[in-house]
Design a protein around this motif. Structure first.
Motif, PDB file in Angstrom:
ATOM      1  N   ARG A 287      16.832 -44.010   1.521  1.00 30.52           N
ATOM      2  CA  ARG A 287      15.808 -43.454   2.427  1.00 30.52           C
ATOM      3  C   ARG A 287      15.768 -41.928   2.298  1.00 30.52           C
ATOM      4  O   ARG A 287      14.711 -41.324   2.142  1.00 30.52           O
ATOM      5  N   GLN A 288      16.932 -41.319   2.356  1.00 35.32           N
ATOM      6  CA  GLN A 288      16.970 -39.861   2.336  1.00 35.32           C
ATOM      7  C   GLN A 288      16.536 -39.307   0.979  1.00 35.32           C
ATOM      8  O   GLN A 288      15.830 -38.305   0.929  1.00 35.32           O
ATOM      9  N   SER A 289      16.921 -39.967  -0.108  1.00 31.00           N
ATOM     10  CA  SER A 289      16.518 -39.401  -1.389  1.00 31.00           C
ATOM     11  C   SER A 289      15.033 -39.635  -1.656  1.00 31.00           C
ATOM     12  O   SER A 289      14.428 -38.924  -2.456  1.00 31.00           O
ATOM     13  N   LYS A 291      12.620 -39.694   1.041  1.00 26.45           N
ATOM     14  CA  LYS A 291      11.779 -39.039   2.052  1.00 26.45           C
ATOM     15  C   LYS A 291      12.324 -37.706   2.557  1.00 26.45           C
ATOM     16  O   LYS A 291      11.811 -37.159   3.534  1.00 26.45           O
ATOM     17  N   PHE A 292      13.344 -37.185   1.915  1.00 24.92           N
ATOM     18  CA  PHE A 292      13.990 -35.966   2.416  1.00 24.92           C
ATOM     19  C   PHE A 292      14.510 -35.189   1.214  1.00 24.92           C
ATOM     20  O   PHE A 292      14.790 -35.782   0.177  1.00 24.92           O
TER      21      PHE A 292
END
Lengths: 396, 396
Positions: A287-289, A291-292
C-alpha cells in the motif's frame, strides 16, 4: 458519468471546533481587555528541541550539496530512524521488533485512516466512545459505518464502546464481536490509560475472535505511572493481533513537522475471502509503496535526533512541563469540587460535569466566568456528553 | 474475523525495478572496472537550490523559537504558498484560480491515488498505455480494475488507451466511455506532450460525457516548445471537468523533501447515486481534513522560495541542465539510427526498438555493449513493449 463516493454524504459536519472558535471570538470582541486561556487546543505549544533543529539544518545543507543530496527515500522510511525506534522505544522495554516491522509516515492521522485500505468493507468496527473522531469519520468514508441515526447520534453499523465514569473509562468487551477494534491509550479525550491486565483482556479477546486491534498510543510519552504499558506489545501474544500507531507530534512537538510511525508485526495476519492467511505487514508495504513516497529526509533526520542522550533529555523536559500544567489544572478543578479524570498519564484533563449540565452549557459558563475555553465532551462521541476536556498544551 | 481487502491479491508483483537492479548488480560484479551509466532512474540528481535551502533553515530556526513556533498548519496548506502558486504558476499564464482551489500535499503520488477516495467503485477508468504505473495499481487496490488477464497483460475492467508511434502518442477517444480519464502530459514514460487542440478534444469529450479528467502535469516545467499547454486549464471549460496534479519533485528537486499540489476548481462537480450534484473541491477538503494533517511548515517555506526571482532562476538552471542531457541522449541514439521520441518537453527519451526486439532484450544488450542501464518499456504497460525509456536525470 462521474459518480462520487456517496459515503461522504453520510458524514456529519464537523461543527465542533468552528462553533468553539466562534464563541471564543464573540467573547473576545465583547471583552477586549480579557485574555482567553485556551485549553481547548490539542496542539503542542513549546518549540522544537535544539538538537532536532540543529540536525534538520544540517540535513538542509546536505540537500543543497551535490555530493550529499538525497532524492526519493525508502517509502518505509530510512533505516537510521527505524533502527533508533526499535532500540529506544521497544528494546528498552523488552520488546523485540525487526526494523522491517516499522513504517515511518507523515502522521498518525494518515496512518490510522489509510490503514483501512487494507481491509474489506464488511469488517465490523468497534470504537471507544468518546474518542478521537478520525476513527469514526474514516470508517464513514470507507463505507463501514452504516447510516447515521440522529436520535442517538450514532451510526448503525458501528459498535460504540462507552468509556465512562461507571466503567472507569475501560470499555467492556462488546456483545457483538467486532473485526476491527480501535483502542486509544492514553486516551484522547478522557486522559485515562489502560493497565496491563485490561489490555491483556483485549488482546486475548482479539486472539479468540481473530479480530485486529488498532492501538493508538500517540500519547504514550506522557505516561507517568509505572504500571501502565507504553506499548500493546508488552502483552504476550499482542503481535499476533495488534497494529500500533505512534507519533512524534505530541512526544517531540512535531505537529507542524509531520512524522509518525506504525508498527506491523510479521506475526499479524488477516484472512482473504477464501480464508487464506495474508501477512498484514506485506500488504501495508505494498500500500505504502503504491500510494505514498516516504517522509522528508530532513524531517526523518530531525526525528532521529530525538533518540540521542541530549535530544531525549530535551523532549522529556517539555513533556514534564506540559504535565506540570496538567497537574495545576487538575488541582484547580478538584479544589472547585469537580470530579476530575486524566491528566496523570496524558496531557488531557477530563471533567465530569454536575448531573444535568450539558457540555455546551459548561463551555459557555467557563468562558463567561473564568475566561477559559475548553472542549465540550460531546464533540468526541455521544458518551462524552456530561464531560469536558481541558488540554495541558495551552499554557506556555 | 478480520477480512483483508482482496483486491490486493489482484495486484501483479512489481518485479520491474528489482529485476533491473539485479541485472545491473550482476553486470557490475562481472565488470568491476566499468561504471554503469544509470539512465533508468526517474529521480532527480541535482541538489536543492541555495534559496530553498536557506529558507528551510530559517524555518527550522523559527520552529525552535517559542515565539515563532508553528504547530498544526492548515490541512490544505499555508496561504503564503498557495498564493504564490496562484500567482506564479497560473495567473502568469492567464489562468484565474482561487487560493481555495489549491491543495498542498506531500506528493503527487499520494494525491493521484488518494483522490480515488472521493469516487464510487463503479466508475469506469481509462489510462494511457504505457504510463506511470500508480494510476493502475491504485485502481486495482480500490476495486475498479476487474481481474488480471495474463494473456494480454491487462485488467478486464480498465480501458487501456494505447499511446504509441502509430497515433503519435496521442491516445484516441475510447469507444467505451470512461468516467475517469487519466492523462499524463508531458508523459512518463514516452516523454511526449499533448498539444492544445489534442487537449481540447479531451476536455470536450469529458464535458459531453460528464467524465472527469485526472491531469498529471508533474513534468510541465520541462516543456520547451511554445505551443504545448502547461496546464489543462489553458483549455476553455477544463475547470468543469479536470483536476490537475503538480509537484515540486521534478521541478525543484523535491523528491526527497516531499511537496506537491492539486488543483480542484469550484466548477468541478460529481454526481451522487441520486443524481445530486456535489462539489469535488468540498469533498477533497473533507477527505484531507479527515485523513491528512498538512505538509511540514519547513517544506512549505522551501517550496515558496522557488517562487522568487532568484529561486526561479535557480530551478530553471537545473531544468536546463537536465534538458541538455536529454538532448545529448537524443542525438546519440538518433546518430545510431534509432527512432527517438520525447526528450524535448520532458526529461524522458523514448526509443522505438527495431521490429521484433523486446524491451528486455534491448535492456540486456545496451547494458552489455555500452554499460548503459535504462528501463524496458513494457514495465509501463503492454503497449510499452518494443520501446525503451532513458532518463535525463542520471547524469550530473
Amino acid at each position: 458519468m462521474i459518480k462520487i463516493n456517496d459515503n461522504f454524504l453520510n458524514l456529519q459536519e464537523g461543527y465542533l471546533f468552528s462553533i468553539v472558535n466562534k464563541k471564543i471570538k464573540d467573547f473576545e470582541d465583547q471583552h477586549p481587555n480579557k485574555k482567553v486561556i485556551k485549553l481547548g487546543i490539542g496542539d503542542v505549544t513549546l518549540p522544537l528541541c535544539k538538537n532536532v533543529v540543529e540536525e534538520m539544518k544540517k540535513a538542509c545543507d546536505e540537500m543543497g550539496d551535490i555530493n550529499k543530496f538525497k532524492g526519493y527515500g525508502p517509502e518505509q522510511g530510512y533505516e537510521f530512524l527505524r533502527n533508533k525506534i526499535v532500540e529506544w522505544d521497544y528494546k528498552s522495554r523488552g520488546i523485540e521488533l525487526d526494523v522491517n516491522e516499522i513504517f515511518i509516515s507523515d502522521g498518525a492521522k494518515c496512518d490510522v485512516s489509510n490503514i483501512l485500505d487494507l481491509f474489506d468493507t464488511n469488517n465490523k468496527v468497534a470504537i471507544q466512545d468518546p474518542v478521537y473522531p478520525v476513527y469514526l469519520d474514516s470508517n464513514v468514508i470507507g463505507g463501514r459505518s452504516g447510516n447515521y441515526n440522529k436520535g442517538n447520534d450514532k451510526y448503525n453499523n458501528i459498535i460504540y464502546m462507552p468509556s465512562i465514569e461507571e466503567n472507569e473509562f475501560v470499555p467492556d468487551l462488546p456483545k457483538e464481536v467486532p473485526d476491527i477494534i480501535y483502542l486509544c491509550s492514553p486516551n484522547n479525550p478522557t486522559g485515562t490509560a489502560l493497565k496491563y491486565e485490561e489490555l491483556k483482556k483485549w488482546v486475548d479477546y482479539a486472539k479468540e475472535n481473530k479480530s485486529i486491534i488498532f492501538y493508538d498510543s500517540a500519547y504514550e510519552a506522557f505516561i507517568t505511572q509505572k504500571d501502565i504499558p507504553h506499548s500493546i506489545y508488552e502483552v504476550d501474544g499482542a503481535k499476533e493481533v495488534a497494529i500500533e500507531f505512534r507519533s512524534f507530534s505530541k512526544t517531540a512537538g512535531f505537529t507542524g513537522v509531520r512524522c509518525a510511525y506504525t508498527v506491523i508485526p510479521k506475526e499479524l495476519i488477516g484472512y482473504s475471502k477464501k480464508g487464506e492467511k495474508v501477512l498484514i505487514n506485506k500488504l501495508w508495504g505494498r500500500r505504502q509503496s503504491t500510494k505514498f513516497n516516504g517522509v522528508s529526509y530532513i524531517t526523518q533526520r530531525g526525528a532521529a535526533a530525538v533518540y540521542t542522550e541530549e535530544g531525549y533529555k530535551q523532549i522529556k523536559r517539555n513533556i514534564a512541563f506540559y504535565m506540570e500544567n496538567a497537574k495545576t489544572i487538575r488541582e484547580r478543578f478538584i479544589e472547585k469540587g469537580y470530579k476530575v479524570y486524566g491528566g496523570i498519564n496524558a496531557p488531557y484533563i477530563w471533567l465530569k460535569l454536575p448531573e444535568g449540565k450539558s457540555s455546551w452549557q459548561f463551555f459557555d459558563e467557563l468562558l463567561e466566568e473564568e475566561g477559559i475555553a475548553g472542549t465540550p465532551g460531546v464533540g468526541f462521541g455521544p458518551s462524552g456528553e456530561g464531560y469536558f476536556r481541558l488540554s495541558a498544551f495551552g499554557i506556555k
